[in-house]
Scaffold this motif. Structure first.
Motif, PDB file in Angstrom:
ATOM      1  N   ALA A  11      -7.523  -6.928 -10.805  1.00  0.00           N
ATOM      2  CA  ALA A  11      -6.039  -6.120 -10.285  1.00  0.00           C
ATOM      3  C   ALA A  11      -6.995  -4.767  -9.799  1.00  0.00           C
ATOM      4  CB  ALA A  11      -5.041  -5.838 -11.185  1.00  0.00           C
ATOM      5  N   ARG A  12      -8.296  -4.642 -10.174  1.00  0.00           N
ATOM      6  CA  ARG A  12      -8.514  -3.301  -9.820  1.00  0.00           C
ATOM      7  C   ARG A  12      -8.614  -3.279  -8.167  1.00  0.00           C
ATOM      8  NH1 ARG A  12     -11.033   1.059 -11.843  1.00  0.00           N
ATOM      9  NH2 ARG A  12     -13.242   1.876 -10.862  1.00  0.00           N
ATOM     10  N   ASN A  13      -8.850  -4.427  -7.588  1.00  0.00           N
ATOM     11  CA  ASN A  13      -9.236  -4.472  -6.058  1.00  0.00           C
ATOM     12  C   ASN A  13      -7.810  -5.282  -5.760  1.00  0.00           C
ATOM     13  OD1 ASN A  13     -11.623  -3.068  -5.717  1.00  0.00           O
ATOM     14  ND2 ASN A  13     -12.309  -4.737  -6.640  1.00  0.00           N
ATOM     15  N   MET A  14      -6.851  -4.889  -5.220  1.00  0.00           N
ATOM     16  CA  MET A  14      -5.755  -5.648  -4.562  1.00  0.00           C
ATOM     17  C   MET A  14      -5.190  -5.062  -3.191  1.00  0.00           C
ATOM     18  SD  MET A  14      -2.681  -4.303  -7.281  1.00  0.00           S
ATOM     19  CE  MET A  14      -1.242  -5.096  -6.068  1.00  0.00           C
ATOM     20  N   ILE A  15      -4.592  -6.003  -2.732  1.00  0.00           N
ATOM     21  CA  ILE A  15      -3.842  -5.290  -1.752  1.00  0.00           C
ATOM     22  C   ILE A  15      -2.104  -6.154  -1.683  1.00  0.00           C
ATOM     23  CG2 ILE A  15      -5.432  -5.207   0.100  1.00  0.00           C
ATOM     24  CD1 ILE A  15      -4.375  -7.932   1.180  1.00  0.00           C
ATOM     25  N   PHE A  16      -1.337  -5.194  -1.202  1.00  0.00           N
ATOM     26  CA  PHE A  16       0.224  -5.838  -0.909  1.00  0.00           C
ATOM     27  C   PHE A  16       0.911  -5.015   0.138  1.00  0.00           C
ATOM     28  CE2 PHE A  16       2.952  -2.523  -2.583  1.00  0.00           C
ATOM     29  CZ  PHE A  16       2.015  -1.546  -3.424  1.00  0.00           C
ATOM     30  N   HIS A  17       1.894  -5.702   0.552  1.00  0.00           N
ATOM     31  CA  HIS A  17       2.531  -4.912   1.909  1.00  0.00           C
ATOM     32  C   HIS A  17       3.743  -4.278   1.370  1.00  0.00           C
ATOM     33  CE1 HIS A  17      -0.348  -7.564   3.703  1.00  0.00           C
ATOM     34  NE2 HIS A  17       0.194  -8.702   3.378  1.00  0.00           N
ATOM     35  N   MET A  18       4.199  -3.471   2.260  1.00  0.00           N
ATOM     36  CA  MET A  18       5.486  -3.003   2.336  1.00  0.00           C
ATOM     37  C   MET A  18       6.090  -3.014   3.666  1.00  0.00           C
ATOM     38  SD  MET A  18       5.795  -0.113  -0.691  1.00  0.00           S
ATOM     39  CE  MET A  18       4.407   0.850  -0.357  1.00  0.00           C
ATOM     40  N   ARG A  19       7.361  -3.565   3.976  1.00  0.00           N
ATOM     41  CA  ARG A  19       8.027  -3.699   5.088  1.00  0.00           C
ATOM     42  C   ARG A  19       9.119  -2.763   5.221  1.00  0.00           C
ATOM     43  NH1 ARG A  19       5.795  -8.562   4.523  1.00  0.00           N
ATOM     44  NH2 ARG A  19       7.310  -9.397   3.418  1.00  0.00           N
ATOM     45  N   SER A  20       9.100  -1.911   6.302  1.00  0.00           N
ATOM     46  CA  SER A  20      10.327  -1.119   6.836  1.00  0.00           C
ATOM     47  C   SER A  20      10.335   0.152   6.031  1.00  0.00           C
ATOM     48  CB  SER A  20      11.872  -1.804   6.635  1.00  0.00           C
ATOM     49  OG  SER A  20      12.309  -1.861   5.085  1.00  0.00           O
ATOM     50  N   GLY A  21      10.706   1.085   6.775  1.00  0.00           N
ATOM     51  CA  GLY A  21      11.011   2.456   6.336  1.00  0.00           C
ATOM     52  C   GLY A  21       9.451   3.282   6.571  1.00  0.00           C
ATOM     53  N   ALA A  22       9.554   4.409   5.895  1.00  0.00           N
ATOM     54  CA  ALA A  22       8.447   5.377   6.027  1.00  0.00           C
ATOM     55  C   ALA A  22       7.075   4.980   5.240  1.00  0.00           C
ATOM     56  CB  ALA A  22       8.600   6.965   5.589  1.00  0.00           C
ATOM     57  N   ALA A  23       7.564   4.192   4.395  1.00  0.00           N
ATOM     58  CA  ALA A  23       6.479   3.844   3.483  1.00  0.00           C
ATOM     59  C   ALA A  23       5.837   2.321   3.857  1.00  0.00           C
ATOM     60  CB  ALA A  23       7.053   3.607   1.850  1.00  0.00           C
ATOM     61  N   SER A  24       6.112   1.852   4.921  1.00  0.00           N
ATOM     62  CA  SER A  24       5.681   0.467   5.392  1.00  0.00           C
ATOM     63  C   SER A  24       4.336   0.481   5.515  1.00  0.00           C
ATOM     64  CB  SER A  24       6.794  -0.136   6.224  1.00  0.00           C
ATOM     65  OG  SER A  24       6.527   0.679   7.605  1.00  0.00           O
ATOM     66  N   GLY A  25       3.652  -0.626   5.396  1.00  0.00           N
ATOM     67  CA  GLY A  25       2.192  -0.837   5.544  1.00  0.00           C
ATOM     68  C   GLY A  25       1.556  -1.680   4.709  1.00  0.00           C
ATOM     69  N   THR A  26       0.287  -1.548   4.667  1.00  0.00           N
ATOM     70  CA  THR A  26      -0.596  -2.582   3.715  1.00  0.00           C
ATOM     71  C   THR A  26      -1.264  -1.551   2.772  1.00  0.00           C
ATOM     72  OG1 THR A  26      -0.788  -4.328   5.265  1.00  0.00           O
ATOM     73  CG2 THR A  26      -2.521  -4.295   3.739  1.00  0.00           C
ATOM     74  N   MET A  27      -0.962  -1.729   1.726  1.00  0.00           N
ATOM     75  CA  MET A  27      -1.732  -0.761   0.436  1.00  0.00           C
ATOM     76  C   MET A  27      -2.871  -1.618   0.101  1.00  0.00           C
ATOM     77  SD  MET A  27       0.508   1.492   0.776  1.00  0.00           S
ATOM     78  CE  MET A  27      -0.087   2.720  -0.441  1.00  0.00           C
ATOM     79  N   LEU A  28      -4.040  -0.934   0.324  1.00  0.00           N
ATOM     80  CA  LEU A  28      -5.194  -1.521  -0.219  1.00  0.00           C
ATOM     81  C   LEU A  28      -5.740  -0.596  -1.472  1.00  0.00           C
ATOM     82  CD1 LEU A  28      -7.885  -2.878   0.339  1.00  0.00           C
ATOM     83  CD2 LEU A  28      -8.650  -1.223   1.660  1.00  0.00           C
ATOM     84  N   ILE A  29      -5.897  -1.287  -2.571  1.00  0.00           N
ATOM     85  CA  ILE A  29      -6.643  -0.477  -3.677  1.00  0.00           C
ATOM     86  C   ILE A  29      -7.849  -1.123  -4.006  1.00  0.00           C
ATOM     87  CG2 ILE A  29      -6.061  -0.055  -6.302  1.00  0.00           C
ATOM     88  CD1 ILE A  29      -3.228  -0.933  -4.254  1.00  0.00           C
ATOM     89  N   ARG A  30      -8.874  -0.234  -4.135  1.00  0.00           N
ATOM     90  CA  ARG A  30     -10.395  -0.860  -4.085  1.00  0.00           C
ATOM     91  C   ARG A  30     -10.925   0.446  -5.252  1.00  0.00           C
ATOM     92  NH1 ARG A  30     -14.646  -1.001   0.340  1.00  0.00           N
ATOM     93  NH2 ARG A  30     -15.592  -2.962  -0.312  1.00  0.00           N
ATOM     94  N   ASP A  31     -11.277  -0.230  -6.230  1.00  0.00           N
ATOM     95  CA  ASP A  31     -12.096   0.463  -7.195  1.00  0.00           C
ATOM     96  C   ASP A  31     -10.687   1.664  -7.658  1.00  0.00           C
ATOM     97  OD1 ASP A  31     -13.993  -1.105  -7.292  1.00  0.00           O
ATOM     98  OD2 ASP A  31     -14.970  -0.140  -5.560  1.00  0.00           O
TER      99      ASP A  31
END
Lengths: 527, 605
Positions: free
Chosen positions: A194-214
């Motif tokens: 889980a230290r490296n993960m991505i997920f998406h959020m859709r709609s609203g100001a927070a929407s986008g792809t969140m990339l967590i790397r190290d």
């Protein structure tokens, strides 16, 4: 009876029940006056009989579904004492520490649960012992999933959760009430970390792809001038690039049976390079005359597997009717050279024509031996298809088979492999046909899958009234590393969002010359 | 002289002491007979489960305990008199706590009148129907803790601050944003009523404010995954839905104002003057609040919930009666009216007697109701036998509003109708943990286990007979197409009437005539009036002499009315606007009138 009196009585009964249930040792079972031996297994819920479980799993609490005044369960190895649990209401809850000791001391062996039910005062029935085998292989400690209501068109509350499979601890690592009630999904870990993960959020100001790397959080907009934002994702084994599908999906509804269904009106694959923040693609994975979705890398990173069907428009008749139930996906793959970034020619691994079904969600075991996928009658959304079942392709032998872990009538769909390739978790609606639950199955060294079991809960009756569905269950070896506050800050910080750059070669139509690479891949026989 | 003044004051006080009694009588009658707590219940549909998991869910966020207690109490609102009793008890508690607070702060015994001010805010808040009991419980707890705090106030500032910290934590966990009210009251009390040195008082106020600000902030950082706004304001009624919005401010501003006004810093002459002025002023204020309650009363929601409750109970005649007596220019009003007309067998006979200004939305509700009031759509779709769409709407409700008894009951019924027993049990077992739905759940669990559901419930038996047998795809923007598909499957009288009246509302005579033959297989004793009107018009427009409906004849009275309509129009030279006044006398309730005057307006809009 007035509601108040009812309330007092119910509270009283609850208190008594709580006192009676899940109690500790009720004394040696030898003292029980067993007057009947029933030559069958007792009814227990969840049904854990004849399963193979990890040695590090939380206590497999269950409820005894047999008539009786009191119940006793004696869990023990073949040659040991084990522990005795009594319950007034049939709910058998094992204490964590003795359970762990029992499992650790019996790796690779079976344990047995003798169940007794007091059917009359001081007269007990004994059933055939329930057998559970403890695998020698541990399971990844954490299971991440999204919890949502059985969803149709609109959503309100949803969260991404993480369950520690070694105990009953469940934490919400992100809930949409702190991200503006938006939609969040498709959490994808890099190699079960889980230290490296991505997920998406859709709609609203927070929407986008969140990339967590190290542990570092970045927000990325993977949409470019030539592609929509990415959806289904898969990390390349080098951890430096991620393949996404870009989908144009539309929900529609049936008048009978499962109401929900989904049309894939246009899908392609794109490759996002984390280092250069660039999106590229290739005709091999985004053919304008085909739909491509559900990407999955082989563990060595040399092949990209995906599902592909003929383009959406080709399913319309001359009269303009859409033959939606003719849309079926093939399992395909393309070779890929990570050093040059060149894709090879696509090849069909399993054809939907051959199976007569739509092939979806391929996932390869980390040891590279097996590819698990879903098959359903048609379409691209197996979780809405009651006929969806899991199948396994033996990558060495090239044949696919039914692993024998499917339910008869309900959807068995999204699946994920543990890091050691011995465990598979998948979403199954077998309990009630409505809400997906995470089921886990063991794959032994002979390539046999074993009877799946639902992830155990502290309250054995938990699932009977739980109206949320477990979505996208993914194993991880470590906990999600970020604080949600940091993630929310990054999600709303659109000034620092990285807008992915399109690969200019693709954008201008100057797709890299494929000919030498094609020749090269032809020389390398597919694994 | 002195003695006479004393007697006179006593008499005055005696009169003032009757004011609270009048206030409580007003509250009990107003909430019971005007607001009707049963409608608050209908609007909020609270779920309370008798299990530890549900209780623990109240500990997962600040204010959860107030929500838990409110959920428990709210379920009793279903019985209107009991609901009015509960609200009155809360009002009395608020009165007693306010009165005690005034006594502690000012030492005065004439406090009955003042204590009525916050109490009179409650009917205004409850008149909005979305007001949660958690607000009142939070306020009561806050006042209670504050009274304890000043009653047993330690002299040592350190101990006081520690006690304050403990009180704030408890209040925050139980009632979230109400902790801020407590902090404001404590801060003001320390600043204005404390006899300590000014520096110490300032220090005390500083820590009071600081702690109150830090606790919600820390709770977000360390304990709860909630937005900052929720961390500070949850359970306070300042969301902006209250009309007029000043009422919550009056309720919550009263107590700080009280602490300020009775402080030694408000000088003697002012207080004396104030004392003389206040009783009369308060009486005026109370009357104003009572009037405000009536002015701000949410009549639309009241009528909507009343109709919804009638519909849930199958009291269709009452809905028609409401539609006769009143009109609300909202699509739901027409929707309920049409549903009731169908159930009383009058939809194709009398629908144009009632304002049909929404077109087919007045039959099926527009798309926005899928997320605003999904259960209204679900109800209709279930009656139509369109169980999958009914389930769809119920699930939208589940997503939007969370688990509500009405939604769970609907899901259970639908799954049982579809033969999905295990899915039904998930909802039924949950309902079995409630107080008020337990018996219903047990009945259905028993019926599910013995497969005797359809024998026990004739309405479900009817729905089963009209459920579609073969699949088709829903066309959300064309509900009439769904009705056609439902009719293809089964002899579904409701779908037929909704299709045909939908055709009339759309002015689509071709489709209407295309389906009229179905009337023979649905056992209508005679052709319904509006259908006749449409048939006559179609014949006139198409030049056909007669429509082939074997064994059926058009009522001569309808033909006569049509001739009359034509002659009126002819008298006005075919100018329909000129003829409108005359036609609205005898022909207002006809399809023809709708087509001439109402439909064009709808189409333009």
């Amino acid at each position: 009876m007035s509601p108040t009196v009812k309330l007092i009585l119910l509270l009283g009964m609850s208190a008594v029940s709580a006192f009676m249930s899940c109690g500790p040792d009720a004394g040696p079972v030898e003292r029980l006056n067993v007057t009947e031996s029933i030559q069958r297994l007792p009814g227990i819920d969840p049904d854990y009989s004849d399963t193979v479980i990890p040695p590090n799993i939380a206590p497999m609490n269950f409820r005894i579904d047999e008539p009786g005044l009191r119940y006793v369960a004696h869990v023990h190895p073949a040659d040991g004492n084990g522990m005795v649990i009594s319950a007034g209401d049939g709910r058998i809850c094992f204490p964590v520490s003795p359970w762990k000791r029992l499992l650790n001391g019996n790796r690779g062996r079976a344990i047995y649960i003798d169940i007794y039910a007091e059917y009359e005062k001081n007269r007990w029935r004994r059933f055939e012992p329930v057998s559970i085998r403890i695998a020698p292989d541990s399971i990844d400690t954490f299971l991440a999933y999204r919890l949502i209501e059985p969803q149709y068109k609109y959503y309100h509350q949803m969260g991404l959760y993480q369950r520690n499979l070694e105990n009953f601890s469940e934490t919400c690592f992100l809930h949409n009430r702190v991200t503006g009630d938006n939609c969040m999904n498709c959490h994808t870990f890099y190699q079960n970390r889980a230290r490296n993960m991505i997920f998406h959020m859709r709609s609203g100001a927070a929407s986008g792809t969140m990339l967590i790397r190290d542990g570092q959080i970045k927000k990325i907009n993977t949409a470019t001038d030539f592609n929509r934002a990415g959806a289904y994702a898969f990390w390349h084994p080098d951890g430096k690039r991620i393949v996404f599908s870009v989908n144009k999906l539309k929900q529609f509804f049936h008048a009978t049976g499962e109401s929900r269904d989904v049309l894939d009106m246009g899908s392609d694959l794109i490759l996002y390079d984390i280092r250069s923040n660039t999106v590229t693609t290739d005709p091999g994975i985004s053919d304008p005359e085909r739909l491509e979705t559900f990407p999955s890398w082989s563990p060595d990173g040399r092949y990209l597997y995906f599902c592909s069907a003929a383009e959406f428009e080709s399913f319309f008749t001359d009269k303009g009717d859409l033959l939606y139930d003719d849309i079926r996906y093939d399992l395909m793959r393309v070779p890929y050279d990570a050093e040059t970034g060149i894709f090879g020619p696509r090849e069909t691994v399993i054809s939907s024509e051959e199976t007569g079904q739509s092939i979806l969600m391929p996932r390869i075991s980390p040891d590279g031996k097996y590819l698990m996928f879903c098959m359903c009658r048609y379409g691209n959304f197996p979780v809405y298809r009651p006929d969806s079942d899991l199948y396994v392709l033996d990558l060495a032998g090239g044949r696919y088979f039914d692993p024998g872990i499917n339910s008869d009538v309900s959807a068995d769909s999204y699946h994920s492999w543990s890091g050691n390739s011995r465990w598979v978790v998948f979403s199954s609606k077998r309990d009630n046909g409505l809400c997906a639950r995470p089921y886990i199955s063991y794959l032994d060294r002979d390539g046999r899958f074993h009877k799946p079991f639902v992830v155990p809960q502290k309250d054995p009756e938990f699932y009977t009234t739980f109206l949320k569905t477990y979505n996208v269950p993914e194993f991880s070896r470590d906990p999600v590393p970020f604080r949600w506050q940091n993630l929310v800050r990054a999600a709303f910080d659109n000034e620092r969002m990285l807008n992915a750059k399109p690969d200019t070669g693709v954008q201008t139509g100057r797709v890299p010359d494929k000919t030498p690479a094609e020749e090269e891949w032809k020389q390398k026989p597919p694994r | 002289m002195h003695s006479q003044e004393g007697v006179s004051r006593q008499q005055r006080n005696g009169v003032w002491n009757f004011i609270p009694l009048a206030v409580f009588i007003f509250i009990v009658l107003y909430t019971w007979l005007r607001i009707d707590p049963g409608l608050i219940h209908q609007f909020q549909d609270p779920l309370f489960l008798l299990d530890s998991v549900f209780f623990r869910s109240g500990l997962h966020y600040p204010g959860g305990l107030a929500d838990y207690a409110a959920a428990f109490l709210s379920q009793f609102l279903v019985i209107p008199w009991l609901g009015a009793f509960i609200i009155t008890i809360l009002s009395i508690l608020l009165y007693l706590l306010t009165s005690r607070l005034i006594g502690l702060l000012s030492g005065t015994k004439n406090r009955a009148l003042y204590a009525c001010i916050p109490v009179m805010c409650l009917p205004v808040l409850y008149g909005r129907y979305d007001h949660s009991l958690a607000v009142d419980l939070g306020l009561l707890l806050t006042l209670f803790v504050f009274i304890l705090f000043i009653r047993y106030r330690p002299r040592s500032m350190v101990i006081r601050l520690l006690l304050y910290l403990a009180a704030v934590c408890v209040l925050y966990l139980a009632a979230a944003g109400h902790m801020l009210l407590f902090a404001v009251l404590t801060g003001l009390y320390d600043a204005l009523h404390s006899k300590q040195a000014a520096a110490l008082r300032l220090l005390s106020v500083f820590f009071t404010v600081l702690i109150a600000m830090i606790i919600p902030f820390l709770s977000v950082q360390l304990l709860f995954m909630i937005p900052v706004k929720q961390a500070f304001l949850y359970t306070l009624p300042f969301s902006g839905t209250c009309r007029p919005p000043c009422v919550p401010w009056l309720l919550y501003g009263f107590f700080p104002l009280l602490v300020i006004l009775v402080s030694p810093y408000v000088t003697g002459p002012v207080r004396e003057g104030w004392k003389r002025m206040v009783p009369a002023g308060i009486c005026v204020l109370l009357v104003m609040l009572g009037t405000l309650a009536e002015i701000s009363f949410d009549r639309k929601t009241n009528k909507m919930m009343r109709m919804d409750r009638y519909a849930c109970r199958g009291q269709w005649a009452e809905i028609v009666d409401m539609a006769e007596k009143t009109f609300v220019p909202e699509v739901w009003f027409t929707y309920f009216t049409n549903r009731a007309l169908y159930h009383t067998g009058r939809l194709p006979e009398d629908m144009f007697r009632y304002a049909q200004v929404w077109g087919t939305d007045g039959l099926f509700l527009p798309e926005e109701y899928t997320y605003r009031w999904p259960m209204l759509r679900s109800d209709l779709l279930l009656e139509l036998g369109y169980v999958n769409e009914s389930q769809h709407m119920a699930c939208e409700g589940l997503s939007q509003m969370g688990e509500k008894p009405r939604i769970l009951r609907r899901l259970a019924v639908i799954h049982l109708l579809k033969g999905e027993k295990q899915a039904a049990m998930t909802a039924l077992l949950k309902l079995r943990k409630t107080l008020f739905h337990k018996n219903w759940a047990n009945k259905f669990i028993g019926a599910a286990e013995s497969d005797s559901l359809l024998q026990k419930d004739p309405e479900l038996k009817r729905i089963r007979t009209v459920m579609p047998r073969s699949d088709f795809i829903l066309v959300p923007e064309k509900p009439l197409m769904d009705m056609e598909n439902l009719l293809k499957n089964r002899d579904n009288r409701m779908a037929f009437e909704y299709l045909m009246t939908g055709c009339l509302l759309e002015g689509d005579l071709d489709s209407f005539i295309g389906h009229i033959q179905k009337i023979n297989s649905l056992n209508y004793p005679a052709i319904p009036r509006h259908f006749e009107e449409a048939m006559i018009l179609y014949m006139m427009l198409s030049g056909q002499k007669r429509l082939d409906l074997p064994g059926r004849q058009t009522d001569p009275r309808t033909v006569e009315r049509y001739q009359e309509l034509r002659s009126i129009l002819a008298r006005h030279g075919g100018r329909k606007e000129a003829a409108r006044k005359e036609l609205s006398g005898n022909h207002r309730d006809t399809f023809w009138y709708y087509l001439l005057y109402i439909k064009p307006v709808i189409s333009d809009e």
